[in-house]
Motif scaffolding. Structure first.
Motif, mmCIF file in Angstrom:
data_model
loop_
_atom_site.group_PDB
_atom_site.id
_atom_site.type_symbol
_atom_site.label_atom_id
_atom_site.label_comp_id
_atom_site.label_asym_id
_atom_site.label_seq_id
_atom_site.Cartn_x
_atom_site.Cartn_y
_atom_site.Cartn_z
ATOM 1 N N VAL A 435 0.841 -1.216 0.000
ATOM 2 C CA VAL A 435 0.000 0.000 0.000
ATOM 3 C C VAL A 435 0.866 1.254 0.000
ATOM 4 C CG1 VAL A 435 -1.621 1.358 1.372
ATOM 5 C CG2 VAL A 435 -2.007 -1.088 1.056
ATOM 6 N N LEU A 436 1.886 1.301 0.844
ATOM 7 C CA LEU A 436 2.736 2.490 0.924
ATOM 8 C C LEU A 436 3.587 2.664 -0.332
ATOM 9 C CD1 LEU A 436 3.975 2.428 4.644
ATOM 10 C CD2 LEU A 436 1.987 3.589 3.675
ATOM 11 N N MET A 437 4.085 1.559 -0.892
ATOM 12 C CA MET A 437 4.978 1.657 -2.053
ATOM 13 C C MET A 437 4.229 2.023 -3.338
ATOM 14 S SD MET A 437 7.411 -1.648 -1.279
ATOM 15 C CE MET A 437 8.481 -1.443 -2.689
ATOM 16 N N PHE A 438 2.952 1.710 -3.388
ATOM 17 C CA PHE A 438 2.182 1.992 -4.599
ATOM 18 C C PHE A 438 2.167 3.495 -4.923
ATOM 19 C CE2 PHE A 438 -1.658 2.847 -7.022
ATOM 20 C CZ PHE A 438 -1.623 1.855 -7.991
ATOM 21 N N GLY A 439 2.332 4.331 -3.917
ATOM 22 C CA GLY A 439 2.305 5.780 -4.146
ATOM 23 C C GLY A 439 3.412 6.279 -5.054
ATOM 24 N N ALA A 440 4.471 5.486 -5.227
ATOM 25 C CA ALA A 440 5.576 5.925 -6.090
ATOM 26 C C ALA A 440 5.230 5.824 -7.567
ATOM 27 C CB ALA A 440 6.825 5.088 -5.799
ATOM 28 N N ILE A 441 4.263 4.984 -7.919
ATOM 29 C CA ILE A 441 3.987 4.719 -9.339
ATOM 30 C C ILE A 441 3.462 5.949 -10.076
ATOM 31 C CG2 ILE A 441 2.586 3.344 -10.932
ATOM 32 C CD1 ILE A 441 2.803 1.037 -8.952
ATOM 33 N N PRO A 442 2.378 6.616 -9.606
ATOM 34 C CA PRO A 442 1.896 7.791 -10.357
ATOM 35 C C PRO A 442 2.918 8.916 -10.409
ATOM 36 C CG PRO A 442 0.742 7.575 -8.253
ATOM 37 C CD PRO A 442 1.502 6.319 -8.458
ATOM 38 N N ALA A 443 3.696 9.094 -9.335
ATOM 39 C CA ALA A 443 4.714 10.145 -9.338
ATOM 40 C C ALA A 443 5.792 9.851 -10.367
ATOM 41 C CB ALA A 443 5.331 10.280 -7.949
ATOM 42 N N LEU A 444 6.200 8.593 -10.443
ATOM 43 C CA LEU A 444 7.250 8.211 -11.385
ATOM 44 C C LEU A 444 6.795 8.387 -12.830
ATOM 45 C CD1 LEU A 444 10.139 7.136 -11.113
ATOM 46 C CD2 LEU A 444 9.221 4.824 -11.339
ATOM 47 N N LEU A 445 5.503 8.145 -13.082
ATOM 48 C CA LEU A 445 4.978 8.257 -14.441
ATOM 49 C C LEU A 445 4.988 9.690 -14.960
ATOM 50 C CD1 LEU A 445 1.940 5.779 -14.268
ATOM 51 C CD2 LEU A 445 4.144 5.420 -15.387
ATOM 52 N N THR A 446 4.906 10.664 -14.064
ATOM 53 C CA THR A 446 4.837 12.067 -14.508
ATOM 54 C C THR A 446 6.189 12.770 -14.469
ATOM 55 O OG1 THR A 446 4.269 12.760 -12.255
ATOM 56 C CG2 THR A 446 2.444 12.337 -13.775
ATOM 57 N N TYR A 447 7.247 12.066 -14.055
ATOM 58 C CA TYR A 447 8.543 12.737 -13.926
ATOM 59 C C TYR A 447 9.028 13.272 -15.272
ATOM 60 C CZ TYR A 447 13.448 13.571 -12.902
ATOM 61 O OH TYR A 447 14.687 14.165 -12.766
ATOM 62 N N TYR A 448 8.901 12.499 -16.336
ATOM 63 C CA TYR A 448 9.387 12.927 -17.657
ATOM 64 C C TYR A 448 8.703 14.218 -18.089
ATOM 65 C CZ TYR A 448 9.922 13.024 -22.727
ATOM 66 O OH TYR A 448 10.169 13.423 -24.013
ATOM 67 N N TRP A 449 7.377 14.282 -17.920
ATOM 68 C CA TRP A 449 6.647 15.472 -18.377
ATOM 69 C C TRP A 449 6.934 16.680 -17.501
ATOM 70 C CZ3 TRP A 449 4.629 10.587 -19.041
ATOM 71 C CH2 TRP A 449 4.340 10.240 -20.352
ATOM 72 N N ARG A 450 7.220 16.454 -16.254
ATOM 73 C CA ARG A 450 7.615 17.595 -15.409
ATOM 74 C C ARG A 450 8.919 18.207 -15.882
ATOM 75 N NH1 ARG A 450 6.368 17.614 -8.950
ATOM 76 N NH2 ARG A 450 4.167 17.088 -9.057
ATOM 77 N N MET A 451 9.845 17.362 -16.287
ATOM 78 C CA MET A 451 11.133 17.866 -16.752
ATOM 79 C C MET A 451 11.019 18.557 -18.116
ATOM 80 S SD MET A 451 13.292 17.341 -14.362
ATOM 81 C CE MET A 451 11.878 17.904 -13.409
ATOM 82 N N LYS A 452 9.986 18.230 -18.881
ATOM 83 C CA LYS A 452 9.794 18.847 -20.189
ATOM 84 C C LYS A 452 9.040 20.174 -20.099
ATOM 85 C CE LYS A 452 10.561 17.191 -23.741
ATOM 86 N NZ LYS A 452 11.734 17.349 -24.622
#
Length: 755
Positions: A435-452
């Motif tokens: 449950v706690l580790m699942f929170g990393a998935i949506p954040a990781l998916l948006t990292y590329y677009w944040r950098m762009k």
């Protein structure tokens, strides 16, 4: 001309010339017409290039067609050609002057300066060197003495009003000697001129003070990019920015609130007591730490990253916070140790740093979205970003339901009262970690677009002072364009701003005067809200158990208890939390922030009193559904109220250079309230009867009295809302006063010259 005669022979040459000149003028006027007269200034065309000539030629051709046929097509074609010619002239002239000024600063430019000085000297050469002077009857004068007398006569008439032209009113105190030439300049005029020169208000050639001219030019061009953003239509990139920034808030809410879903499970796994008749629970100090340590980190992150967002820019810091959240999410689920104390210490360590990352995301997401959005729909876009918190809360419950239901179906276990040790299967230790580790998935998916994402135009233009980059960045993602000449004008305006504008700081008297009450209002409202909001959110399970909505803990096994807690919180999130967020999204740009926040605090107070006053009625069997409905309404009006507006308003009302810092301070005050709520409610909500308290807790004031206290917090928030201005429909620069800072500075307050 021959027909105009009679031409008589024997006349003198002067008479003959006079008649002939009269005849020539008459015939010429009849054949060619009479012009309006007046000297036309030669057109300045030295900077024309091929593009200008092409545009001017096209304009002339369109004009000729329009002159022959004034149809709608020709009229529109001429207007387009005229605008294109003006644009070409503006760009070419600006480029030519830039090239000229660059050349004048070089070695070769010294010759050009000498050449220009030579021409000017020739144009202003002394009259003694001019010989072609005539007297009153057009007789050519050649003697120096006669030429000087002629100039003396000319100026005598000029200064004493005998020629047509402006008449100078002379002071009666002047004597006759002064009247003959020019009026005497008064001492008061000299003093006033010196005073204006000293304060930068010397008059320009058009009668406007030079300083005022500079200020007006800067005011006209300084905010072209920002005005274009405010007026831009809603575009696809606005929605992209909502998703990119919103996924950060999705992760924030998931990580902050998912811990409340697994704390009961952590107590059963790591603090099991075989001799106890009730399942294991986290000790008070451990429970407070696990629930509240993330808020401590959030507070620190909001202050630090809010300040860093001003120093380094929103984009650079935005990536740091996201990666910190991803790493700490994964590390929280991997908490290790050979003893329960070591596991909890590791978990608290990683959740603190997770909170730091979450804290940084608060001010940056709000600031980035507010600076991208137009003023018409800015509130809705920021609210949409914040509304992702509701989906994060909901997703946390859904993930916990799926995991607990899956493990429960695969590894069935008896209730605690039937088999205390067997009620918690070893595989339950995986449940809280996943449950706690699942929170990393949506954040990781948006990292590329944040950098762009490009840096926001408002930061680049107002803080970094790079208007050209701000324009190009916005042109890449939004349909906002400015001409090259406008970019050059803005660049010059910001260079002028850097030289003349003394920006006030966060701890200055000027900031306190302009925004001190605003900052007080945003911090107190957020502080009071979060005491109530996080107390309710983190300890829903305890409230549900207190009103007997959840079965007693000893009648369930560990995974079953996790499932039912998750189901209850998901139901409240679905029915109360999420609708409140999206009501705010739909109505915030219609009714405004002030009304929504005021109404939210009011109805939160009403519904909490509605729960507290007849509390004993709600705890009796058969009335649980009514309690849950009333409880859901408190969440609804928290989110369709101050929980959304306290996040939105600080991102709008402060200057660009202090926006992320002030939002960080406001949100840090909120997290201080969350800390008070998370630590305080643990103890305050304990029963007043020592025999009914949780293990290790002293007696408290009970849930009923705690609800009264939370209602009091809402009343204070209601009152401090009156310190916060309404921001609906205004640009960020209007709200923060940045458009007026220069005009209101001490050396620029005078906008017209004194007479």
């Amino acid at each position: 001309m021959l027909g105009e005669g009679p031409w008589e022979e024997g006349e003198g040459p002067d008479d003959m010339w006079l008649k002939m000149a009269t005849c020539v003028r008459k015939v010429a006027s009849e054949v060619f017409g009479v012009s309006r007269g007046g000297k036309q200034e030669a057109k300045d065309t030295w900077w024309w290039n091929d593009e200008v000539q092409k545009a001017i030629k096209e304009k002339k051709e369109c004009f000729n067609r329009l002159h022959l046929d004034k149809s709608a097509t020709n009229i529109e074609g001429y207007k387009i050609a005229k605008r294109a010619a003006k644009r070409a002239v503006s760009v070419a002239k600006g480029q030519a002057y830039d090239n000229l000024y660059q050349r004048l600063g070089t070695k070769e430019g010294e010759k050009d300066i000498y050449w220009m000085a030579r021409i000017r000297e020739q144009k202003t050469r002394d009259i003694n060197q001019i010989k072609c002077i005539k007297d009153g009857v057009d007789r050519l004068l050649v003697r120096d003495e006669e030429i000087k007398d002629r100039w003396r006569e000319y100026f005598d008439k000029l200064f004493n009003g005998e020629e047509e032209g402006p008449i100078l009113e002379l002071d009666d105190s002047f004597d006759d000697n002064n009247r003959r030439f020019v009026r005497r300049i008064q001492e008061t005029e000299i003093e006033e001129a010196l005073k204006r020169m000293k304060s930068g208000k010397a008059m320009g050639p058009d009668g406007i003070p030079i300083k005022v001219r500079r200020v007006s030019e800067k005011m006209a061009h300084d905010h072209k990019v920002l005005d274009a953003l405010d007026a831009a239509k809603t575009q696809w990139y606005h929605f992209t920015a909502v998703v990119i920034a919103g996924m950060g808030f999705f992760t924030d809410a998931y990580d902050l609130f998912s811990i409340s879903l697994v704390t009961k499970l952590l107590g059963r796994i790591y603090y099991f007591d075989p001799s106890s008749r009730t399942p294991g629970t986290l000790p008070p100090s451990v429970s407070a730490a696990v629930n509240g340590v993330a808020f401590c980190g959030t507070l620190a992150g909001q202050l630090f990253f809010g300040w860093l967002g001003y120093k380094m820019g929103r984009k650079k810091v935005y990536g740091m916070t996201l990666m910190l959240m991803v790493i700490c999410c994964l590390a929280s689920g991997l908490s290790f140790g050979s003893t329960p104390k070591a596991v909890m210490a590791t978990l608290c360590f990683f959740r603190f740093w997770l909170g730091v990352g979450i804290g940084g995301d608060y001010p940056l997401s709000a600031t980035i979205m507010s600076e991208y959005a137009n003023k018409k729909t800015r509130g809705a876009f920021i609210a949409a970003v914040f509304a992702m918190q509701g989906f994060g809360n909901l997703t946390g419950g859904i993930v916990a339901i799926i995991i607990s239901a899956t493990l429960r179906a695969r590894f069935d276990a008896p209730a605690y009262k039937d088999d205390p040790a067997g009620s918690t299967v070893p595989q339950a230790d995986y449940a809280w970690r996943i449950v706690l580790m699942f929170g990393a998935i949506p954040a990781l998916l948006t990292y590329y677009w944040r950098m762009k994402m490009p840096e926001t135009a408002r930061y680049t233009a107002l803080v970094a002072k790079n208007v050209k980059k701000a324009t190009s960045d916005m042109a890449r993602v939004l349909n906002v364009e400015l001409t090259e000449q406008e970019q050059q004008q803005q660049k010059a305006a910001h260079q002028e701003q850097e030289r003349h504008q003394e920006e006030y700081g966060l701890f200055s008297r000027q900031f306190a005067k302009r925004h001190g009450l605003h900052l007080l209002g945003t911090t107190v409202c957020w502080f009071m809200l979060d005491i109530a909001y996080y107390s309710q959110n983190l300890f829903q399970k305890d409230i549900y158990a207190a009103v007997n909505w959840l079965p007693k803990a000893d009648t369930m096994n560990a995974l079953e208890e996790m499932f039912k807690i998750s189901r209850a919180q998901t139901l409240v999130a679905l029915c109360g939390t999420i609708p409140g967020y999206w009501f705010t999204n739909f109505f915030i740009d219609i009714v405004g922030r002030f009304i929504i926040q005021l109404g939210g605090f009011l109805f939160m107070t009403v519904f909490m009193l509605g729960l507290a006053v007849p509390y004993h009625h709600w705890t009796t069997p058969g009335n649980h559904a009514g309690f849950i409905i009333m409880y859901a309404f408190t969440f609804f009006f928290a989110n369709f109220g101050p929980n959304s507006t306290t996040f939105i308003v600080p991102a709008e009302i402060f200057p660009a250079r202090l926006r992320s810092t002030c939002h960080g301070i406001s949100s840090a005050a909120g997290k201080a309230g969350a800390i008070v709520g998370s630590f305080g409610f643990l103890y305050a909500a304990q029963s007043t009867d020592p025999t009914k308290t949780d293990a290790g807790y002293p007696p408290g004031i009970g849930v009923r009295n705690s609800l009264f206290m939370l209602a009091g917090c809402n009343v204070i928030g209601f009152l401090f809302t009156f310190l916060v201005p309404e921001s609906r429909g205004k640009s960020l620069e209007e709200l923060s006063g940045e458009k007026d800072e220069e005009a209101l500075s001490p050396d620029m307050q005078q906008t017209v010259p004194d007479n």
